[in-house]
Motif scaffolding. Structure first.
Motif, PDB file in Angstrom:
ATOM      1  N   THR A 116       0.845  -1.191   0.000  1.00  0.00           N
ATOM      2  CA  THR A 116       0.000   0.000   0.000  1.00  0.00           C
ATOM      3  C   THR A 116       0.892   1.257   0.000  1.00  0.00           C
ATOM      4  OG1 THR A 116      -1.528  -1.279   1.364  1.00  0.00           O
ATOM      5  CG2 THR A 116      -2.139   0.984   0.932  1.00  0.00           C
ATOM      6  N   GLN A 119      -1.676   6.703  -0.555  1.00  0.00           N
ATOM      7  CA  GLN A 119      -2.958   6.964   0.098  1.00  0.00           C
ATOM      8  C   GLN A 119      -3.926   7.449  -0.982  1.00  0.00           C
ATOM      9  OE1 GLN A 119      -2.627   8.704   4.226  1.00  0.00           O
ATOM     10  NE2 GLN A 119      -0.452   8.325   3.884  1.00  0.00           N
ATOM     11  N   CYS A 120      -3.908   8.757  -1.291  1.00  0.00           N
ATOM     12  CA  CYS A 120      -4.884   9.214  -2.284  1.00  0.00           C
ATOM     13  C   CYS A 120      -4.519   8.728  -3.682  1.00  0.00           C
ATOM     14  CB  CYS A 120      -5.043  10.734  -2.250  1.00  0.00           C
ATOM     15  SG  CYS A 120      -3.783  11.672  -3.133  1.00  0.00           S
ATOM     16  N   SER A 121      -3.272   8.367  -3.886  1.00  0.00           N
ATOM     17  CA  SER A 121      -2.749   7.735  -5.107  1.00  0.00           C
ATOM     18  C   SER A 121      -2.687   8.657  -6.324  1.00  0.00           C
ATOM     19  CB  SER A 121      -3.502   6.441  -5.443  1.00  0.00           C
ATOM     20  OG  SER A 121      -4.778   6.675  -6.001  1.00  0.00           O
ATOM     21  N   CYS A 157       0.306  13.098   0.929  1.00  0.00           N
ATOM     22  CA  CYS A 157      -0.232  12.253   1.992  1.00  0.00           C
ATOM     23  C   CYS A 157       0.906  11.719   2.867  1.00  0.00           C
ATOM     24  CB  CYS A 157      -1.013  11.080   1.417  1.00  0.00           C
ATOM     25  SG  CYS A 157      -2.458  11.550   0.451  1.00  0.00           S
ATOM     26  N   GLY A 158       2.124  11.776   2.357  1.00  0.00           N
ATOM     27  CA  GLY A 158       3.278  11.352   3.158  1.00  0.00           C
ATOM     28  C   GLY A 158       3.402   9.842   3.292  1.00  0.00           C
ATOM     29  N   SER A 159       3.115   9.129   2.197  1.00  0.00           N
ATOM     30  CA  SER A 159       3.187   7.661   2.251  1.00  0.00           C
ATOM     31  C   SER A 159       4.606   7.146   2.039  1.00  0.00           C
ATOM     32  CB  SER A 159       2.269   7.063   1.182  1.00  0.00           C
ATOM     33  OG  SER A 159       1.002   7.662   1.225  1.00  0.00           O
ATOM     34  N   TYR A 160       5.579   7.990   2.338  1.00  0.00           N
ATOM     35  CA  TYR A 160       6.952   7.706   1.929  1.00  0.00           C
ATOM     36  C   TYR A 160       7.526   6.394   2.466  1.00  0.00           C
ATOM     37  CZ  TYR A 160       7.148  12.559   0.251  1.00  0.00           C
ATOM     38  OH  TYR A 160       6.933  13.733  -0.424  1.00  0.00           O
ATOM     39  N   VAL A 161       7.196   6.052   3.704  1.00  0.00           N
ATOM     40  CA  VAL A 161       7.782   4.839   4.271  1.00  0.00           C
ATOM     41  C   VAL A 161       7.334   3.629   3.449  1.00  0.00           C
ATOM     42  CG1 VAL A 161       7.876   3.346   6.292  1.00  0.00           C
ATOM     43  CG2 VAL A 161       7.888   5.847   6.582  1.00  0.00           C
ATOM     44  N   LYS A 162       6.060   3.588   3.144  1.00  0.00           N
ATOM     45  CA  LYS A 162       5.533   2.439   2.421  1.00  0.00           C
ATOM     46  C   LYS A 162       5.890   2.502   0.940  1.00  0.00           C
ATOM     47  CE  LYS A 162       2.275   1.113   5.915  1.00  0.00           C
ATOM     48  NZ  LYS A 162       3.314   1.494   6.876  1.00  0.00           N
TER      49      LYS A 162
ATOM     50  N   GLY B  12      -4.604  -3.183   2.490  1.00  0.00           N
ATOM     51  CA  GLY B  12      -4.444  -1.745   2.686  1.00  0.00           C
ATOM     52  C   GLY B  12      -5.567  -0.947   2.059  1.00  0.00           C
ATOM     53  N   GLY B 488      -8.156   8.759   0.181  1.00  0.00           N
ATOM     54  CA  GLY B 488      -6.864   8.129   0.384  1.00  0.00           C
ATOM     55  C   GLY B 488      -6.713   7.580   1.783  1.00  0.00           C
ATOM     56  N   VAL B 657      -2.826  -1.124   8.202  1.00  0.00           N
ATOM     57  CA  VAL B 657      -1.980  -0.463   7.205  1.00  0.00           C
ATOM     58  C   VAL B 657      -2.378   1.006   7.068  1.00  0.00           C
ATOM     59  CG1 VAL B 657      -1.321  -0.426   4.774  1.00  0.00           C
ATOM     60  CG2 VAL B 657      -1.584  -2.610   5.965  1.00  0.00           C
ATOM     61  N   GLN B 658      -3.681   1.262   7.028  1.00  0.00           N
ATOM     62  CA  GLN B 658      -4.131   2.643   6.905  1.00  0.00           C
ATOM     63  C   GLN B 658      -3.799   3.449   8.161  1.00  0.00           C
ATOM     64  OE1 GLN B 658      -5.152   4.442   4.520  1.00  0.00           O
ATOM     65  NE2 GLN B 658      -5.334   2.864   2.963  1.00  0.00           N
ATOM     66  N   GLU B 660      -1.214   3.070   9.977  1.00  0.00           N
ATOM     67  CA  GLU B 660       0.200   3.440   9.850  1.00  0.00           C
ATOM     68  C   GLU B 660       0.379   4.549   8.838  1.00  0.00           C
ATOM     69  OE1 GLU B 660       1.614  -1.144  10.687  1.00  0.00           O
ATOM     70  OE2 GLU B 660       2.409  -0.122   8.919  1.00  0.00           O
ATOM     71  N   LEU B 661      -0.312   4.430   7.693  1.00  0.00           N
ATOM     72  CA  LEU B 661      -0.156   5.445   6.651  1.00  0.00           C
ATOM     73  C   LEU B 661      -0.595   6.818   7.140  1.00  0.00           C
ATOM     74  CD1 LEU B 661      -1.311   3.391   3.554  1.00  0.00           C
ATOM     75  CD2 LEU B 661       0.832   4.664   3.699  1.00  0.00           C
ATOM     76  N   GLN B 662      -1.706   6.865   7.856  1.00  0.00           N
ATOM     77  CA  GLN B 662      -2.175   8.149   8.380  1.00  0.00           C
ATOM     78  C   GLN B 662      -1.139   8.745   9.326  1.00  0.00           C
ATOM     79  OE1 GLN B 662      -5.200  10.011   8.109  1.00  0.00           O
ATOM     80  NE2 GLN B 662      -5.495   8.819   6.274  1.00  0.00           N
ATOM     81  N   GLU B 664       2.170   8.005   9.542  1.00  0.00           N
ATOM     82  CA  GLU B 664       3.384   8.404   8.820  1.00  0.00           C
ATOM     83  C   GLU B 664       3.130   9.693   8.047  1.00  0.00           C
ATOM     84  OE1 GLU B 664       4.813   3.757   8.426  1.00  0.00           O
ATOM     85  OE2 GLU B 664       3.983   4.765   6.680  1.00  0.00           O
ATOM     86  N   GLY B 665       1.930   9.801   7.489  1.00  0.00           N
ATOM     87  CA  GLY B 665       1.582  11.021   6.762  1.00  0.00           C
ATOM     88  C   GLY B 665       1.625  12.245   7.664  1.00  0.00           C
ATOM     89  N   ALA B 668       5.173  13.465   8.013  1.00  0.00           N
ATOM     90  CA  ALA B 668       5.611  14.266   6.857  1.00  0.00           C
ATOM     91  C   ALA B 668       4.984  15.661   6.905  1.00  0.00           C
ATOM     92  CB  ALA B 668       5.243  13.560   5.554  1.00  0.00           C
TER      93      ALA B 668
END
Ligand SMILES: Cc1cc2nc3c(=O)[nH]c(=O)nc-3n(C[C@H](O)[C@H](O)[C@H](O)COP(=O)(O)OP(=O)(O)OC[C@H]3O[C@@H](n4cnc5c(N)ncnc54)[C@H](O)[C@@H]3O)c2cc1C
Lengths: 176, 770, 294
Positions: A116, A119-121, A157-162, B12, B488, B657-658, B660-662, B664-665, B668
């Motif tokens: 994944t 996020q917003c892609s 969205c800052g999805s950088y790690v993934k 995810g 997202g 997964v989401q 974590e993404l939120q 991590e976002g 940033a």
């Protein structure tokens, strides 16, 4: 990035139609496409408006974000900066060119799904194309090298790690 | 009785395949036959009276289908050309006055963007420039130019907002909180600290800018738009066109980011008015440069006075918050409430006094932004907590621990805290970066390393309402009708999980609709980290209703008491006798109703007293902590983030997964705002309104090491929003670490290398003077 | 309207120069278009004629000739960065082109473009000035060569005469025993343009003293800044931290720094002080490595 077709006139401009448009031939995802565009339309505008390819997207219009990334002869460029008239006679690849004929995912795309890496892609096609160019140039890329290469693709969205997880997995999938 | 023991762990994102193929449709991808393209002419002045607008030449340009101007709109009585969620203070196109550089004055619809752009150049606007105000202090001075000199047009009020606007001033709204007796509190204090903290305006920078396509067909206004609030847009369009809401249809595809920018009405009215004028579909898609002046995060100045006893208890806090809400109120009048009460922080403070103001200025409008005022508040109180500890020689962590809220203690809005996990979050965060109060900053050449942390509380919009509907089909598949917006954050995935669990279905048997105001039931909006909680509860309720219907039908069919039945993998079966069972689809058919239907309404309760700000501030309290290790180059002031731990309380984690993404976002987002994000204005003119000049965090800017602590307590039987929660601690945690590394205390964001270096120089001067 | 633009793709320099002459102010050369497209988008310029020089043969090579590396005007930044020849002979050049913008811009932006654009916040100009590069240009009056230090005249202004086209740049290969460095300092995101950029070349004599020092500072003022009188302080001396510091101070004093979002004039002056010193140190270390036996 120039036209090399010897038959087309160089010192006289291309004929312009009533709407001020010229006709161009672009080689996109393996097929030649004839399009009409104003001489200063960018490649991004032509891909979206004339060829209805929605994978490349405008994010900033100034080459910073990478949402409009297109591969030109395998190298990523910002299609928002490239005049379409300079894109003729190059092999252009958009995200639509990566999948198989029935929508099968490229291994890089599979890796992004697995982790994944979005996020917003909105930025995802750009990241995936940049990853493709990176892995072609550097099949054994390290995480730090990938970071440096992809730093010019922005994901708000800052999805950088993934994203990085996806790239490292894509490396392993591509090199097999 | 909706909790099912089985918890599904989803992928995810359900439509991941479409997304990586670049084929998930956004509003910008909509193309309709005969579609025209719109461009806006914008004001070059921050504040000016419009003397005249002449669009004759633009209208004559071939390819132009319509030109609208403010005076045109004002002259019509078939429309009400204003919008705004609280005050109808924003004209679709400026009428009488422009109030910021970038205020739309005229709009063109033409066959393509180039023609529309050329037409803009042919419109003549004559302005009479007025004195302008840009910062809150100027704006509040007696005799300051008044941004809105017209009477306030109040719309239908929100359940949770008290409007206290002061006529003939630039005060757009004022929120008051009075808990305990603050003066007595200060009298009890052994030490009183008073400091000022500022945060600049920043922009959301969603990768997809605001855009929509509008058509008017057979009297129905149809808009496909990138919004977080389809129903707010519908209400606003109905009001503008003076038609019933049933005559407006708003649909929303997935968004390319929102972060609050896409709340409430923005570009939809002008597109719809152009569609009306031309009889054609009209698309508007803002450029990045336009996006920067469409909506921003509030710049804020907070004056904070805190009293502590010598044994380390906080006994009183008084805050004055001046939120620069820009030229139009947008949701500022409410945001100042959340941002205002948030200055009470996650600490038990018996006496709190807050005056929070939304102040009009001639800057672009400010509105909802991830964190909703809480970032600015947390920047103030978590920085001040550290300053107090440093001045009194206390251990910064111990000082926090002494004061962090526990269950049963009253929060700033007066209600009792429950499900408190602040201490656990902060203990974990500090442990993960190896916090040791005795550790000295570590120096290596010109570089020095040190650590810092912060802990915050955030409310969610309360009261609020979500509704949902469920349909169980003849083949046993379940459709959820919901107006949750997918941007997202995985809304569709999370709601699918909750729905599937409720009926023990596989994820593949559940589908979630996209918002369509003609079809999907009402939702207040996808914002305030409320979706999984609020819409999730509504969906759970609808599914529970279906479940009851299934049990009743099965009881009849199987001749078993409903109490002895259970739902297992798409069938209703007798407990302990799996052979006595029937598939959902068979039950639907047996019911002869075509499908089973259920509706639900989840409306949270609460609200604050208008004079004291006491009551129920939030249905539950979102909680987060961050801890960070930085390295500062003392020669340049440049800050590197070495390690970062983000801790957040989730209640139940619906999609790991989401989650974590939120989180991590948020790291940033937070580091950008901590270190460099700032909209810079000169005379009201934005100096860095594009991504070449305004920086957002890149992958290289991320902390070298990141760890997450997403805290789950299933026994709480609650889902906490995490979309914004881990953002606010980022800025003070980084600032506190920089202070520990350098001795330089920055109180005005962002913490730029230049400010750090200036601070280092000032300290050197002080030290040599000593 | 944007549509009234005309695109030419001449195949010889003469044709291109002719077209520029014919259309005068209305015409612009276009190379990678990374700067041009933005200027047009922001409506800072509105040319009605674009003359692409991409179809002209001979502008896209990198070669070693007469002790210099010669890079054609149409060579992309990324090709300089990846060139084995450049990496071997003038590594600092490859490094500098490698820190410009992002990989997409580097794949499109050309060497001629960065020269002709003369943006104060670019990276390569300082290196060109430090290495005494020479720019080959062609115009209606024929060919001429302009030293890099004379080429950048002011904000977005070069020594190019009307209708002149940059055809190549020649960078002398530093003599054996020299070390080079370029430090790009960014004050905001990793993706920012430089707040200051400092290029240095240090040539160490066999006794370890400095035989030649060259320092050029970019992004701090309108054009790259180089001060031979200050450089001369180092000649014949050992580059001690004290001396390097003095040179940094002298550069900081000499440059009338500018103010923008990446730093105030005061801050830039301080950064010049710091990074001049650091660039000299890095170049000195490189020189010592290269002259070390084995
Ligand atoms: C997102 C982004 C980030 C950037 N970051 C950096 C950075 O960090 N550091 C940095 O150094 N630069 C940076 N740049 C600048 C970039 O390097 C320049 O845009 C580029 O060098 C211009 O080259 P080009 O070939 O695209 O020029 P073009 O855009 O084609 O042309 C630029 C100008 O030069 C003229 N011109 C071009 N070639 C010639 C020629 N041969 N003879 C005469 N005139 C000519 C054109 O007429 C035009 O006026 C950045 C640019 C972008 C878009």
């Amino acid at each position: 990035m120039t036209a090399t077709d010897p038959s087309s006139p160089r010192t006289s401009p291309r004929p312009v139609d009533g709407e001020g448009k010229i006709s161009l031939t672009l080689r996109v995802n393996g097929s030649a496409e004839r399009v009409r565009a104003r001489p200063n339309h960018t490649l991004l505008e032509v891909l979206r408006n004339e060829l209805h390819l929605t994978g490349p997207r405008e994010g900033c219009g100034v080459g910073m974000c990478g949402a409009c990334t297109v591969l030109v002869d395998g190298r990523p460029v910002s299609s928002c900066l490239l005049p379409a008239a300079l894109a003729e006679d190059h092999e252009l690849t958009t995200i639509e060119g990566l999948e198989g004929p029935n929508g099968e995912l490229h291994p890089i795309q599979e890796a992004y799904v697995e982790h994944t890496g979005f996020q917003c892609s909105y930025c995802t096609p750009g990241f995936i194309l940049a990853t493709k160019a990176l892995l072609e140039e550097c099949p054994d890329v390290t995480r730090d090298e990938a970071k440096a290469y992809l730093a010019g693709n922005l994901c708000r969205c800052g999805s950088y790690v993934k994203i990085l997880d996806s790239v490292m997995d894509a490396r392993d999938r591509v090199r097999g | 009785m909706i909790a099912e023991p089985r918890h599904i762990v989803p992928p995810g994102m359900l439509d991941a395949n479409l997304r990586v193929r670049g084929r998930v449709p956004y509003a910008i991808d909509v193309v309709l036959p005969g579609m025209l393209h719109a461009k806006l002419l914008r004001s070059p002045y921050a504040h000016a009276r419009i003397v005249s607008v002449d669009a004759t030449r633009a209208r004559a340009l071939p390819g132009v289908h319509a030109v609208l101007t403010g005076p045109d709109l004002a002259a019509r009585d078939d429309i009400f050309p204003y919008f705004g969620p609280i005050f109808r203070d924003q004209a679709v196109l400026a009428i009488d006055k422009v109030r910021f550089v970038g205020d739309p004055v005229a709009a063109v619809a033409a066959i393509d963007i180039d023609v529309a752009q050329a037409a803009l150049d042919l419109i003549n606007v004559e302005y009479d420039e007025l004195p302008a105000v840009f910062n809150v202090d100027e704006a509040l001075e007696p005799g300051a130019p008044i941004v809105h000199d017209e009477p306030r047009r109040l719309g239908q009020t929100f359940a949770d907002i008290i409007v206290r606007a002061e006529a003939d001033t630039n005060v757009c709204n004022h929120f008051k909180l009075r808990k305990g007796d603050v003066e007595r509190g200060f009298a009890e204090a052994d030490h009183v600290f008073e400091d000022v903290f500022t945060s600049p305006p920043v922009q959301h920078v969603p990768m997809e800018t605001h855009n929509c396509v509008a058509t008017i067909e057979a009297g129905i206004i149809r808009v496909t738009t990138a919004t977080q609030m389809p129903f707010a847009v519908r209400a606003s369009l109905a009001e503008i066109f003076k038609v019933s809401q049933a005559k407006v249809r708003v649909t929303t595809p997935t968004l390319g980011g929102g972060y609050g920018a896409k709340t409430y009405t923005k570009v939809e009215p002008v597109a719809a008015l152009l569609a009306q004028a031309t009889g054609r579909p009209v698309k508007i898609h803002l450029t990045r440069e336009e996006e920067f002046v469409t909506i921003t995060k509030h710049g804020v100045k907070i004056q904070m006075k805190t009293g502590v006893t010598k044994d380390g208890r906080i006994v009183a806090r008084k805050s004055t918050c001046l939120f620069n809400t820009g030229a139009y109120a947008d949701i500022g009048p409410r945001l100042i409430k959340n941002g205002g009460y948030a200055t009470g922080g996650p600490h038990y403070i018996p006496n709190v006094w807050v005056d929070s103001y939304a102040v009009y200025t001639n800057l672009p409008p400010a509105g909802a932004f991830r964190g909703y005022g809480v970032s600015q508040a947390a920047w103030a109180y978590e920085t001040q907590m550290d300053m107090i500890a440093a001045k009194l020689g206390w251990d910064a962590l111990e000082f926090r621990m002494k004061n962090l809220l526990e269950d049963g203690q009253s929060v700033m809005t007066g209600e009792d805290m429950f499900d408190a996990h602040f201490k656990e979050l902060l203990t974990t965060a500090t442990a993960r970066i190896g916090w040791d109060p005795a550790e000295e900053p570590r120096r290596n050449g010109s570089k020095v390393r040190a650590k810092g942390f912060a802990c915050i509380i955030k409310g969610t919009v309360t009261p609020s309402t979500s509704t949902a509907a469920a349909k169980l089909n003849e083949d046993g598949s379940l459709q959820i009708l919901s107006s949750a917006v997918e941007m997202g954050q995985g809304a569709e995935t999370a709601l699918s999980v909750l729905a599937a669990e409720g009926l023990d279905l596989e994820l593949g048997q559940v589908s979630i609709s996209r918002p369509d105001t003609d079809v999907t039931p009402y939702d207040q909006g996808t914002s305030s980290s409320r979706n999984t909680h609020s819409m999730g509860t509504a969906v759970g309720m609808a599914v529970a209703d279906i479940r009851r219907q299934l049990l009743a039908l099965a009881a009849e069919q199987l001749e078993v008491d409903p109490a002895d039945l259970e739902l297992v993998a798409g069938r209703v079966q007798a407990r302990g006798a799996p052979s006595t069972s029937i598939a959902y689809g068979d039950l639907v058919r047996a019911s002869r109703s075509g499908n089973l239907l259920a509706n639900s309404v989840y409306a949270s309760k609460g609200g604050l007293d208008p004079e004291t700000g006491q009551g129920i501030g939030s249905v539950h309290w979102h909680q987060a902590a961050a801890a960070v290790e930085v390295e500062v180059d003392l020669a340049t002031g440049k800050i590197d983030l070495l390690r970062y731990h983000a801790g957040v309380y989730a209640g139940r984690i619906v999609n790991p997964v989401q989650a974590e993404l939120q989180t991590e976002g948020n790291i940033a987002f937070g580091l950008g705002q901590a270190l460099f994000e700032e909209m810079v204005f000169d005379g009201g003119q934005l100096q860095n309104g594009n991504l070449g000049d305004y920086m957002i965090a890149s992958i290289e800017d991320m902390p070298q090491e990141i760890s997450l602590g997403i805290l789950e307590h299933l026994e709480s039987n609650d889902i906490h929003g995490i979309g914004e929660t881990s953002l606010p601690p980022a800025m003070p945690a980084i600032g506190n670490a920089v202070f520990r590394a350098t001795g330089v205390r920055i109180t005005d964001l962002p913490i730029t290398p230049e400010k750090v270096l200036r601070g280092l120089r000032a300290r050197a001067v002080e030290e040599s003077a000593e | 309207m944007r549509g009234s633009l005309v695109f030419y793709h001449p195949t010889t320099l003469q044709e291109a120069i002719g077209l520029l002459g014919e259309h005068g102010e209305e015409a612009k050369v276009v190379a990678g278009s990374t700067a041009l497209t933005i200027l047009m988008r922001q409506r800072l310029i509105a040319p009605s004629v674009l003359v692409s020089i991409g179809a002209i043969p001979g502008l896209d090579g990198i070669e070693e000739r007469d002790g210099a590396i010669r890079i054609g005007a149409m060579v992309r930044h990324r090709d300089v960065e990846l060139s084995e020849l450049v990496r071997a002979r003038v590594p600092v050049l490859a490094e500098t082109f490698g820190v410009v913008a992002n990989v997409r811009v580097r794949n499109a932006a050309t060497v001629g473009g960065v020269l002709a654009e003369s943006d104060y916040a670019s990276d390569p100009p300082a290196v060109f000035v430090a290495l005494d590069a020479e720019i080959e240009v062609r115009g209606p009056g024929g060919e001429r060569t302009i030293p890099a230090r004379d080429f950048f005249v002011a904000f977005y202004e070069t020594a190019l005469e009307p209708n002149e086209i940059v055809t190549a740049i020649r960078i002398p290969i530093p003599v054996t025993g020299s070390g080079t460095a370029y430090h790009k300092f960014v004050s905001r995101s990793s993706e920012d343009r430089p707040c200051v950029g400092v290029a240095a070349l240090v040539h160490l004599a066999s006794d370890g003293t400095c035989a030649d020092l060259r320092v050029a500072v970019g992004a701090a003022a309108e054009t790259p800044q180089r001060f031979p009188n200050v450089e001369a302080l180092a000649v014949g001396q050992t580059l001690t931290p004290e001396l390097t510091g003095r040179i940094g101070d002298a550069y900081a004093d000499a440059i009338d720094t500018l103010d923008d979002m990446r730093g105030s004039a005061w801050y830039r002056t301080e950064m010049v002080r710091v990074w001049v010193g650091r660039a000299i140190e890095t170049a000195t270390d490189a020189a010592a490595d290269r002259s070390a036996p084995g």
